[in-house]
Each structure stands twice: as structure tokens, then as C-alpha cells.
Scaffold this motif. Structure first.
Motif, PDB file in Angstrom:
ATOM      1  N   ILE A 224       0.827  -1.212   0.000  1.00  0.00           N
ATOM      2  CA  ILE A 224       0.000   0.000   0.000  1.00  0.00           C
ATOM      3  C   ILE A 224       0.859   1.259   0.000  1.00  0.00           C
ATOM      4  O   ILE A 224       0.728   2.122  -0.876  1.00  0.00           O
ATOM      5  CB  ILE A 224      -0.964   0.026   1.206  1.00  0.00           C
ATOM      6  CG1 ILE A 224      -1.962  -1.130   1.116  1.00  0.00           C
ATOM      7  CG2 ILE A 224      -1.715   1.352   1.252  1.00  0.00           C
ATOM      8  CD1 ILE A 224      -2.974  -1.166   2.241  1.00  0.00           C
ATOM      9  N   ALA A 225       1.752   1.387   0.993  1.00  0.00           N
ATOM     10  CA  ALA A 225       2.555   2.614   1.098  1.00  0.00           C
ATOM     11  C   ALA A 225       3.448   2.813  -0.120  1.00  0.00           C
ATOM     12  O   ALA A 225       3.626   3.943  -0.591  1.00  0.00           O
ATOM     13  CB  ALA A 225       3.391   2.581   2.379  1.00  0.00           C
ATOM     14  N   ALA A 226       4.012   1.731  -0.642  1.00  0.00           N
ATOM     15  CA  ALA A 226       4.932   1.851  -1.789  1.00  0.00           C
ATOM     16  C   ALA A 226       4.233   2.359  -3.051  1.00  0.00           C
ATOM     17  O   ALA A 226       4.719   3.301  -3.693  1.00  0.00           O
ATOM     18  CB  ALA A 226       5.625   0.520  -2.052  1.00  0.00           C
ATOM     19  N   PRO A 227       3.110   1.789  -3.467  1.00  0.00           N
ATOM     20  CA  PRO A 227       2.454   2.328  -4.670  1.00  0.00           C
ATOM     21  C   PRO A 227       1.960   3.762  -4.489  1.00  0.00           C
ATOM     22  O   PRO A 227       2.038   4.572  -5.425  1.00  0.00           O
ATOM     23  CB  PRO A 227       1.290   1.359  -4.917  1.00  0.00           C
ATOM     24  CG  PRO A 227       1.141   0.554  -3.683  1.00  0.00           C
ATOM     25  CD  PRO A 227       2.469   0.524  -3.024  1.00  0.00           C
ATOM     26  N   ILE A 228       1.466   4.112  -3.294  1.00  0.00           N
ATOM     27  CA  ILE A 228       1.034   5.490  -3.054  1.00  0.00           C
ATOM     28  C   ILE A 228       2.226   6.435  -3.183  1.00  0.00           C
ATOM     29  O   ILE A 228       2.138   7.503  -3.798  1.00  0.00           O
ATOM     30  CB  ILE A 228       0.366   5.626  -1.667  1.00  0.00           C
ATOM     31  CG1 ILE A 228      -0.994   4.919  -1.658  1.00  0.00           C
ATOM     32  CG2 ILE A 228       0.178   7.105  -1.308  1.00  0.00           C
ATOM     33  CD1 ILE A 228      -1.696   4.931  -0.315  1.00  0.00           C
ATOM     34  N   THR A 229       3.359   6.027  -2.637  1.00  0.00           N
ATOM     35  CA  THR A 229       4.570   6.849  -2.708  1.00  0.00           C
ATOM     36  C   THR A 229       5.001   7.075  -4.150  1.00  0.00           C
ATOM     37  O   THR A 229       5.287   8.215  -4.566  1.00  0.00           O
ATOM     38  CB  THR A 229       5.718   6.185  -1.930  1.00  0.00           C
ATOM     39  OG1 THR A 229       5.349   6.065  -0.560  1.00  0.00           O
ATOM     40  CG2 THR A 229       6.999   7.006  -2.034  1.00  0.00           C
TER      41      THR A 229
END
Length: 621
Positions: free
Chosen positions: A576-581
Motif C-alpha cells: 500500500i505505502a509503496a504504490p502510493i509513494t
């Protein structure tokens, strides 16, 4: 003869006293005289416009609109038809008496708000009849208007001055408006301007006959100063959109300046909810929501275990303290055994077996064993764990962790970076690196806020220094000059030790845990994290779904953005955090999302964790 002399003497003495008193009143005190206590004088305030607020690209974030308040000066109120007046204002008699008493208790000779922010149609109707009610008058007021539904946590809101503040600060009258949160509070002195005063003379029938002393005491209002913020409101809006249906915080910083590009808390609210007469009702809803906490700024206040991104901190300290080199290697064997007891084992999923793990691979593959060994060596360097931990703590503090950072917003949390004394008090001097081994991987007692981790990432992007994060860029188009925000702060880590860590962070997005979230043409350097999450329920420590974390900066050379993301109960950082970043970095640097990454964008927009939060709410009740 004597009597005549005495009489002349008394007359002369009285005359001198009168002349002296007049001289004192008119000449000595005249310059400072304020006729506010003179019942024959009516004071009208001329309120300035509050300063406008813009984002870094000139987009209007905060504007003004007219409002109308019913004012009262209690010592001027005469008997009136209370029932008719209450009908006009749409209040009952009890409410009328309560409001009048409150104004009289504050100061009978001062005007104060009786009923705030009339609707336009009520104002027009009341204005025609108000001449019948001596002591009451209409006061124009400026209230806020927010053209864009974004950044409520940064902008803050304005609210009424209470009696306590009005008595402490002579500038304000009860019922006037003042910044209550965000930049409205932080920069109140810039934004409010200076209100003007008009002194009007009344006759014995209480009617205004003209200016008092030809307006010699009158002052004109000065409008508030316009502020330009460091925010990129389009990036802020996009980040808010991606965080829809999720809880957490996102902070993006420009490394070269410390300017905050985005400061997102999720969930949030429309800043227009706290404007006008609906403010009271809405504030009750927002501030009493103890589940979603829309008024709680998770980017500044929420403290989380930083998880794997903290491994880079231990790597830098290990290099600085000379307990490891870039080529140092440790065998993993699926984890790290740190004690003789059966449970003293920290598992690892780096997948590197059969050969020693070195720094670059350890960061890229997030090897728990490597950083446990490194941390243990730092703490036990001279066989004095308490001193070793203090050295560790001091290095971390130089990055701005464990304190309030000094940014220019009123909310904040220091987080926690433990000291040697912290553990001496707990374990009575009987502890070592193994006792506190969870600190090696950003768990244990270590707590950080998203803004602290974003700043930590900016330090790495800058190879060893940072500017204090801030949201104010310009005042009336003049750049800020405060040295707090314009002078770089160096860390205790030598510049040469940042290069291998930067290379390893780049490897994370090339071959490591962030490899599925690359953006073509942009070299992203980052570190994913998955932080364990616990809650104490009925006296028992219960493990909850992990938090999803990622820190990153881009490009690798001359970085334009450093970012930290926490998604509560979002699971693995890579999911989740990686694609949003990567989406936020692509949006900021390229201006749009490429066609090949639209699927990633849609997946994050569709992702909603409300079912997980609903289950957690039931579990933690």
C-alpha cells in the motif's frame, strides 16, 4: 485685612489646582486618553480584511466573506419590547436575558457580540427595525471562505475570542475572531491586520450627532498580510484522494529548503465546516469523533513505531561509530538468535542464506539479522550499554527525531528515542544490546511521527543536513528570512557514510521490496516498512494488523521531494505505502500519472480499509 488675604489666597490656590488638573488631563494625559469609558461616546470598530492565503503556485486557499453580527453595549440598552426583538432574532426570552447578562458581566461600557453571523435575509429585515432598540447595532465582520476542500489541518480555523482572552489581551473584544489552529493560529499577528476605531458623539437623547472631537481619536483599519505557503495544493489534493478510505499520514518535503509540499492526515474534513453559524454544530461532531478522529493531525501528532526505515539510521550510526563498514557481513540463517532462552529469536525474511549479508543487500532486502548485529555492536561498543545507548540516542537526535523539530505549526509530538537512563530505570542497570534488540528494526520503544520520518529522509537525500520543515514561504510576497528555517542543520554523521545508504535505498526500488513500484525515468530511493501494532484490551496486549510504511526521495541526484507515508493497519509497506509513494513522486515530478501506471492509481483509489477499521473498533471497545 487678614480675612481678605486668606480668601484671595484660597481662590488663587483653587484656580491653580483647576488649571493644573486641566493641564494634566488635556496635555499630559491627552495623548493617551481613550474615551472608551465616556458614556456620551459610541465606539464603532472597522474590521480589516484578514490576509489571504495562497499555495506555492499562487492558488488561492483562504479568502474572506462578509458576515453580520448583532452587537450590544449594555450601558446603552433602554427598556424594549423583548418579545418583538426576540422574534426578530429568532431566539427566546431566556436566551436574550442570558446573552445580555453575559455582555454586562464582561463590561457594560464595551460593545460585544450579542448574536453572531446573521443570515443575509435576516440582516436585511433586522436593519430596518434596529433603530427602535437602543444599545444594539449591526457590525460587519469578515469570516473565512475556503475555495478548495484541502489541507484543513494546515490552514486551521478561526473562532470567537472568549472573555478570559479579551481581558488578557486589550486588542480583542469578546466575540471577535481569532486564529484557533493551523496557520490561522500560528500567524495570527500577520493575518489579523489592525482594526480601526471611530468615536462618535451622542447627545442626551442617545443619538449620534457626529464624530467625537472631529475624529481626532479615530484610526483606520489595516488589512492583514497575505501569506504564501510552501504547500503544493494539487499534490495535497492528490494525496488526500489516494488516502480516501484509509487512516494515516503523509508528509512530503523539499529537501533543498525544508519546505513542506504536502501534509496529509486521513480522514480529514472540509475546512468550510468550521465557518459561520454552523461551526458550533460541526465542531461538536468533528471534535467528539473519537474513532475516525478527523480533527487529529496524524502527520504531526500520531506516533508510530518506524519499522524497517529505521534500519537506515542504525546503518549510519554503525558506520560513524566504526562498528561496521560497507563491506561488513553477517550470516542470517532466517533470523537472529540474541539470547540463550528459547524465545530469544528474531525471524528474518530477507531470503539470503549461505553467505554473509552486506550493507547494500541488507537495506534492499530488509535483513533483520544484519541490523540486529549492528545495533548490538553500537550499544555494547565499550562494554558500557548505557553509554553506548546515549551515543546512539545523540546521533538520532541530530536528525530531529525525539523532539518537536521546530516547524511552524502549533501541533506536534516529540515521539520517543530512549536514552541509557530510560533503560537503567526499567532494568536497574542490568541490561545490554540484546535486551533492547527491537530498537534495531524500528520497533521496541522507538516512536516517531510522519513529519519526523520525512525529515529524516530529507537528511539522507541531502547527504547529512536538513532545513527545519516549515509551511510559510512568503509574507506579502516577501520570502521569509527567519534563520530557524534558512540555515542548514548538520547531523553528527559524516557525509561520506550517506553514499552507501543512498545506493542501497536506490536498490530497494531496483531489485528489493519496492521493485514493483518503479517509475520509468525517475530514480527513486526508498525503504519499505511494516510495523507491528499492539493495543492493550482488558489488560491484555493484543496484536492488531500491521501498519504499512514507506520513506523515499527522488530523484537520486538533486532530489526534489522526500516523503514519508503511514497507512494504519495497511499491512506490508510494499503493498500500500509503496504504490502510493511512487504515484505521488510521479505526480509531483512529472505533473501527471503515466498511462502504464494508471492501473496502480486505480487500485489505490479503490482500496478501502473501512471493514478492517470497523472490526478493530469492535475489538478495542
Amino acid at each position: 485685612m487678614q480675612r481678605s488675604f486668606l480668601l484671595y489666597f484660597l481662590i488663587t490656590l483653587i484656580g491653580i489646582l483647576f488649571i493644573g488638573r486641566l493641564f494634566q488631563l488635556q496635555v499630559i494625559r491627552g495623548a493617551n486618553y481613550d474615551p472608551i469609558h465616556n458614556s456620551a461616546v459610541k465606539i464603532e470598530y472597522d474590521y480589516p480584511e484578514r490576509g489571504y492565503v495562497y499555495d506555492r503556485n499562487g492558488e488561492l486557499l483562504v479568502a474572506n466573506q462578509l458576515s453580520y453580527d448583532v452587537m450590544v453595549q449594555p450601558n446603552q440598552v433602554t427598556p424594549l419590547d423583548t418579545l418583538e426583538f426576540c422574534n426578530l432574532l429568532k431566539i427566546d426570552k431566556a436566551d436574550f436575558l442570558k446573552r445580555l447578562k453575559k455582555a454586562d458581566n464582561y463590561a457594560p461600557y464595551l460593545p460585544s457580540v450579542f448574536l453572531k453571523q446573521l443570515a443575509k435575509e435576516d440582516f436585511a429585515f433586522l436593519q430596518e427595525k434596529l433603530h427602535k432598540y437602543t444599545g444594539f447595532f449591526i457590525q460587519k465582520r469578515i469570516i473565512r471562505k475556503y475555495p478548495i476542500n484541502a489541507a484543513a489541518n494546515v490552514l486551521g480555523y478561526i473562532g470567537e475570542v472568549n472573555e478570559t482572552l479579551a481581558k488578557e489581551n486589550a486588542y480583542y473584544q469578546p466575540g471577535e475572531l481569532i486564529g484557533k489552529d493551523g496557520i490561522e493560529r500560528q500567524y495570527e499577528d500577520y493575518l489579523r491586520g489592525t482594526k480601526g476605531k471611530k468615536y462618535l458623539q451622542r447627545n442626551n437623547l442617545n443619538k449620534v450627532t457626529g464624530s467625537y472631537l472631529d475624529g481626532s481619536y479615530d484610526t483606520i483599519p489595516e488589512n492583514g498580510k497575505d501569506l504564501t505557503l510552501t504547500l503544493d495544493i494539487q499534490l495535497q489534493l492528490y494525496a488526500q484522494k489516494l488516502m480516501s478510505g484509509k487512516r494515516g499520514g503523509i508528509v512530503a518535503i523539499e529537501p533543498a529548503t525544508g519546505e513542506i509540499l504536502a501534509l496529509v492526515t486521513a480522514p480529514s474534513y472540509d475546512p468550510n465546516m468550521l465557518v459561520g453559524r454552523k461551526r458550533s454544530r460541526n465542531s461538536t461532531i468533528l471534535f467528539n469523533d473519537t474513532i475516525s478522529k478527523p480533527s487529529y493531525d496524524r502527520g504531526l501528532l500520531a506516533t508510530y513505531a518506524p519499522g524497517s526505515p529505521f534500519k537506515m539510521m542504525n546503518a549510519l550510526i554503525g558506520l560513524q561509530e566504526g562498528v561496521i563498514t560497507e563491506d561488513s557481513g553477517f550470516r542470517c540463517n532466517h533470523g537472529f538468535r540474541y539470547g540463550s532462552r528459547a524465545g530469544a529469536f528474531m525471524g528474518c525474511h530477507c531470503g539470503i542464506t549461505g553467505r554473509p549479508v552486506q550493507l547494500k543487500a541488507a537495506i534492499a532486502r530488509s535483513c533483520n539479522t544484519y541490523f540486529s548485529q549492528t545495533y548490538k555492536k553500537i550499544i555494547e561498543k565499550n562494554n558500557k550499554p548505557s553509554e553506548g545507548l546515549d551515543t546512539w540516542h545523540n546521533h538520532i537526535a541530530s536528525f530531529g527525531l525525539g523532539n518537536y523539530l521546530g516547524y511552524d505549526l502549533p501541533a506536534g509530538s516529540p515521539g520517543l528515542i530512549p536514552t541509557g537512563k530510560y533503560y537503567d530505570d526499567i532494568y536497574r542497570y542490568s541490561w545490554n544490546g540484546s535486551t533492547t534488540i527491537s530498537n534495531a528494526i524500528g520497533q521496541g520503544e522507538v516512536l516517531t511521527t510522519p513529519i519526523q520520518l520525512a525529515n529524516f529522509t530529507a537528511v539522507i537525500a541531502n547527504r547529512g543536513y536538513f532545513y527545519t520543515p516549515h509551511v510559510l514561504k512568503e509574507v506579502n510576497k516577501n520570502p521569509i528570512k527567519d534563520s530557524v528555517y534558512t540555515i542548514a542543520k548538520k547531523t553528527t554523521i559524516d557525509k561520506k557514510y550517506f553514499s552507501p545508504v543512498v545506493e542501497a535505498m536506490h536498490e530497494v526500488f531496483k531489485t528489493g521490496t519496492g521493485r514493483f513500484n518503479q517509475v520509468e525515468g525517475i530514480e527513486i530511493c526508498g525503504k519499505t516498512g511494516t510495523a507491528e501494532n499492539f493495543a492493550r484490551i482488558d489488560g491484555q496486549k493484543i496484536q492488531l494488523p500491521d501498519h504499512s510504511i514507506l520513506v523515499a526521495f527522488a530523484p537520486k541526484e538533486n532530489p526534489k521531494i522526500a516523503i514519508a507515508i503511514f497507512v494504519e493497519n495497511g499491512g506490508y509497506g510494499s503493498t500500500i505505502a509503496a504504490p502510493i509513494t511512487s504515484l505521488l513522486i510521479e505526480k509531483y515530478i512529472n505533473g501527471s500519472i503515466s498511462k502504464e501506471n494508471k492501473y496502480r492509481e486505480q487500485r489505490m483509489l479503490d482500496l478501502n480499509l473501512k471493514d478492517i477499521y470497523a472490526k478493530l473498533n469492535q475489538k478495542t471497545k
